[in-house]
Design a protein around this motif. Structure first.
Motif, PDB file in Angstrom:
ATOM      1  N   ALA A  39      92.438 -44.556  44.513  1.00 34.12           N
ATOM      2  CA  ALA A  39      93.726 -44.649  45.203  1.00 34.12           C
ATOM      3  C   ALA A  39      94.803 -43.831  44.490  1.00 34.12           C
ATOM      4  O   ALA A  39      95.580 -43.106  45.122  1.00 34.12           O
ATOM      5  CB  ALA A  39      94.161 -46.111  45.309  1.00 34.12           C
ATOM      6  N   ASP A  40      94.850 -43.939  43.160  1.00 32.72           N
ATOM      7  CA  ASP A  40      95.846 -43.176  42.400  1.00 32.72           C
ATOM      8  C   ASP A  40      95.568 -41.678  42.475  1.00 32.72           C
ATOM      9  O   ASP A  40      96.497 -40.860  42.564  1.00 32.72           O
ATOM     10  CB  ASP A  40      95.862 -43.624  40.940  1.00 32.72           C
ATOM     11  CG  ASP A  40      96.506 -44.987  40.750  1.00 32.72           C
ATOM     12  OD1 ASP A  40      97.197 -45.448  41.681  1.00 32.72           O
ATOM     13  OD2 ASP A  40      96.309 -45.597  39.680  1.00 32.72           O
ATOM     14  N   LEU A  41      94.294 -41.323  42.429  1.00 36.54           N
ATOM     15  CA  LEU A  41      93.928 -39.912  42.509  1.00 36.54           C
ATOM     16  C   LEU A  41      94.308 -39.339  43.867  1.00 36.54           C
ATOM     17  O   LEU A  41      94.807 -38.211  43.965  1.00 36.54           O
ATOM     18  CB  LEU A  41      92.436 -39.748  42.235  1.00 36.54           C
ATOM     19  CG  LEU A  41      91.866 -38.329  42.342  1.00 36.54           C
ATOM     20  CD1 LEU A  41      92.624 -37.362  41.446  1.00 36.54           C
ATOM     21  CD2 LEU A  41      90.378 -38.326  41.993  1.00 36.54           C
ATOM     22  N   LYS A  42      94.071 -40.100  44.919  1.00 38.39           N
ATOM     23  CA  LYS A  42      94.435 -39.642  46.261  1.00 38.39           C
ATOM     24  C   LYS A  42      95.945 -39.423  46.365  1.00 38.39           C
ATOM     25  O   LYS A  42      96.398 -38.407  46.906  1.00 38.39           O
ATOM     26  CB  LYS A  42      93.977 -40.664  47.307  1.00 38.39           C
ATOM     27  CG  LYS A  42      94.261 -40.257  48.761  1.00 38.39           C
ATOM     28  CD  LYS A  42      93.640 -41.251  49.728  1.00 38.39           C
ATOM     29  CE  LYS A  42      93.811 -40.796  51.168  1.00 38.39           C
ATOM     30  NZ  LYS A  42      95.213 -40.839  51.606  1.00 38.39           N
ATOM     31  N   ALA A  43      96.717 -40.358  45.811  1.00 38.03           N
ATOM     32  CA  ALA A  43      98.174 -40.212  45.859  1.00 38.03           C
ATOM     33  C   ALA A  43      98.625 -38.982  45.076  1.00 38.03           C
ATOM     34  O   ALA A  43      99.533 -38.253  45.508  1.00 38.03           O
ATOM     35  CB  ALA A  43      98.831 -41.479  45.300  1.00 38.03           C
ATOM     36  N   TYR A  44      97.984 -38.741  43.937  1.00 37.67           N
ATOM     37  CA  TYR A  44      98.344 -37.576  43.124  1.00 37.67           C
ATOM     38  C   TYR A  44      97.999 -36.285  43.859  1.00 37.67           C
ATOM     39  O   TYR A  44      98.808 -35.343  43.911  1.00 37.67           O
ATOM     40  CB  TYR A  44      97.603 -37.644  41.790  1.00 37.67           C
ATOM     41  CG  TYR A  44      97.859 -36.455  40.894  1.00 37.67           C
ATOM     42  CD1 TYR A  44      99.116 -36.224  40.361  1.00 37.67           C
ATOM     43  CD2 TYR A  44      96.846 -35.551  40.593  1.00 37.67           C
ATOM     44  CE1 TYR A  44      99.361 -35.119  39.549  1.00 37.67           C
ATOM     45  CE2 TYR A  44      97.078 -34.453  39.781  1.00 37.67           C
ATOM     46  CZ  TYR A  44      98.335 -34.244  39.269  1.00 37.67           C
ATOM     47  OH  TYR A  44      98.576 -33.154  38.474  1.00 37.67           O
TER      48      TYR A  44
END
Length: 505
Positions: A39-44
């Protein structure tokens, strides 16, 4: 082996692998490797794509489809200390390397350093460096140093809003005292490419460059003046003549900039969000995950000691994953770095057995055969060497490295490059204009072919570089090119190369 960094620094950057698993995010412009949650990687990844889209809209840049070889690879490391280790320097929040073999960036999710409540320090550094990447990819002529760094500062302070909109124009608060005070270069010195006398002058390329970029963006008629200045600069006019034609009285411009700075009223340009970026995320396989820390170190570049430590680990991992193309490709590079060329070829063969279109394996197989041919010229089979670069090019036609290597193979063999090799060289530069070595090779070939005009267009970027590489020799060669004296310019570059080679020896 890529650009060298000491073994100690590399070891500090990639110590024992952490427990979190590696993931890959692939977007239109980026390949991102990270141990962040999906999820964090997608947002980044979405934030980077939002920034890219907004910059392209403001600069009216084209947006062609990219292959993996042309995407920017971003390694998200564990913390800022890991980034410092990759850079070999303390206080570095991000690192970018533009290369024919694939441009790469190292960043950290450590957001402890804030410029203000909305701007994160790693984003500032990455956005600044990525702007250089984009600026060079859309370059239509020489770009003066103040515009290179000031423009990167202008876009680098971007704020990606929660709704996906992007705002440009915030001041670079870390350099605010230089923006608001009368320090470093004035407008005339910026526009006329004055040599930096001290550290304040050098920093003012960023701070005053930002101020001038902001002023010309938001002042009526400013963009037209800038276009006139750039046309003059690239038509052969002196920087002073180009500046006076575009801006008139440079002392008046300087006074206007001072008033603009002290008003502290800086407008912002808001680009509304477009469609949601497409982000494909996958967890790396067991072999990929295990070898990733060593792949990162190898991709950054290592010295002899570092190469030996990497190949030891890579061999151990490679033995456990003989059919993993990613692992074997990394092992081929590691073997090449320690000059075990038969070992590199064997690893490349295993990678190609698993993935017949593995460009990394083709490239390192060709490079290993080339080194063997150079060691034993009597047994050299340059047709075989070049066949692997040709195969790599066919597997990824937008990858600059195989084209550049194909061209270089003629020099290694002591042969004149063919017309196809020369055409490939210039196309390689068009694909990877961020690589200074490739740019210089293209310049030299244009000069050898008596095309001073084409050489001049490419060489100005090196002459106007803001990071200390500008020197009398480059300026002298540039003047000869502008005068149409290709032979004389090439002779100057040849003499400088001999001097540098002797110094390295």
């Amino acid at each position: 082996m890529r650009f060298l960094v000491t073994a100690a620094a590399a070891l500090m950057a990639c110590a024992a692998p952490a427990s979190a698993a590696w993931h890959q995010a692939k977007t239109r412009h980026f390949l991102i490797y990270s141990k962040q949650s999906p999820a964090d990687l997608k947002a980044y990844a979405e934030r980077l794509e939002r920034f890219d889209a907004a910059v392209r809209k403001v600069r009216a840049m084209p947006d062609p489809e990219l292959t993996d070889g042309a995407r920017l690879t971003v390694y998200v490391l564990d913390n800022s200390q890991a980034v410092e280790g990759m850079a070999g320097q303390r206080g570095v929040a991000g690192l970018y390397l533009g290369r024919a073999s694939g441009s790469i960036a190292f960043v950290s999710p450590d957001m402890s350093g804030l410029e203000n409540r909305r701007m994160k320090q790693p984003d500032l550094v990455f956005f600044h460096e990525y702007l250089h990447h984009l600026m060079l990819s859309d370059q239509k002529g020489a770009i003066p140093a103040w515009m290179v760094e000031g423009g990167a500062e202008f876009f680098g302070t971007a704020v990606v809003e929660p709704d996906g909109a992007v705002s440009f124009g915030a001041p670079p608060y870390g350099r605010g005292w230089l923006v608001l005070g009368d320090h470093g270069f004035n407008a005339r010195q910026l526009l006329t490419q004055a040599e930096a006398f001290d550290g304040l002058d050098q920093i003012s390329l960023y701070s005053k460059g930002w101020l001038l970029s902001h002023y010309l963006t938001f002042t009526p008629g400013g963009t037209r003046q800038l276009a006139t200045y750039m046309r003059g600069l690239n038509s052969g006019k002196t920087p002073l003549a180009a500046a006076e034609e575009a801006f008139g009285d440079l002392r008046a411009l300087d006074r206007n900039l001072d008033r603009y700075a002290t008003s502290r009223k800086f407008n912002a340009l808001r680009i509304e969000a477009g469609p949601a970026p497409v982000v494909a995320i996958r967890a790396l396989g067991a072999g990929e995950d295990e070898i990733m820390p060593y792949r990162i170190r190898s991709d950054r570049g290592v010295d002899v000691q570092g190469a030996r430590s990497i190949v030891t680990a890579a061999r151990r991992i490679g033995a456990r994953y003989p059919a993993d193309a990613f692992v074997q490709g990394a092992l081929a590079e590691a073997e090449y770095d320690v000059q075990n060329h038969p070992g590199a070829i064997a690893a490349a063969d295993r990678a190609l057995a698993a993935d017949p279109r593995n460009v990394q394996a083709m490239v390192y197989k060709g490079m290993a055969f080339a080194e063997l041919a150079r060691k034993e010229p009597a047994k050299a089979d340059w047709a075989n060497v070049r066949s692997w670069f040709i195969k790599a090019n066919r597997a990824d036609v937008e990858n600059a490295e195989p084209l550049y290597l194909y061209y270089q193979s003629f020099a290694w063999a002591g042969q004149r490059p063919t017309a196809a090799a020369i055409k490939g060289l210039h196309y390689a530069h068009a694909l990877a204009p961020q690589d200074d070595g490739l740019r210089l090779a293209s310049v030299r070939q244009y000069l050898a072919d008596n095309d001073s005009a084409a050489a001049t267009r490419l060489f100005g970027t090196l002459v106007f570089d803001a990071h200390g590489r500008r020197q009398a020799t480059l300026t002298s060669a540039y003047e000869q090119m502008k005068a149409g004296k290709a032979k004389e310019a090439l002779a100057i570059l040849d003499q400088e190369e001999k001097k540098n080679t002797k110094g390295r020896g």
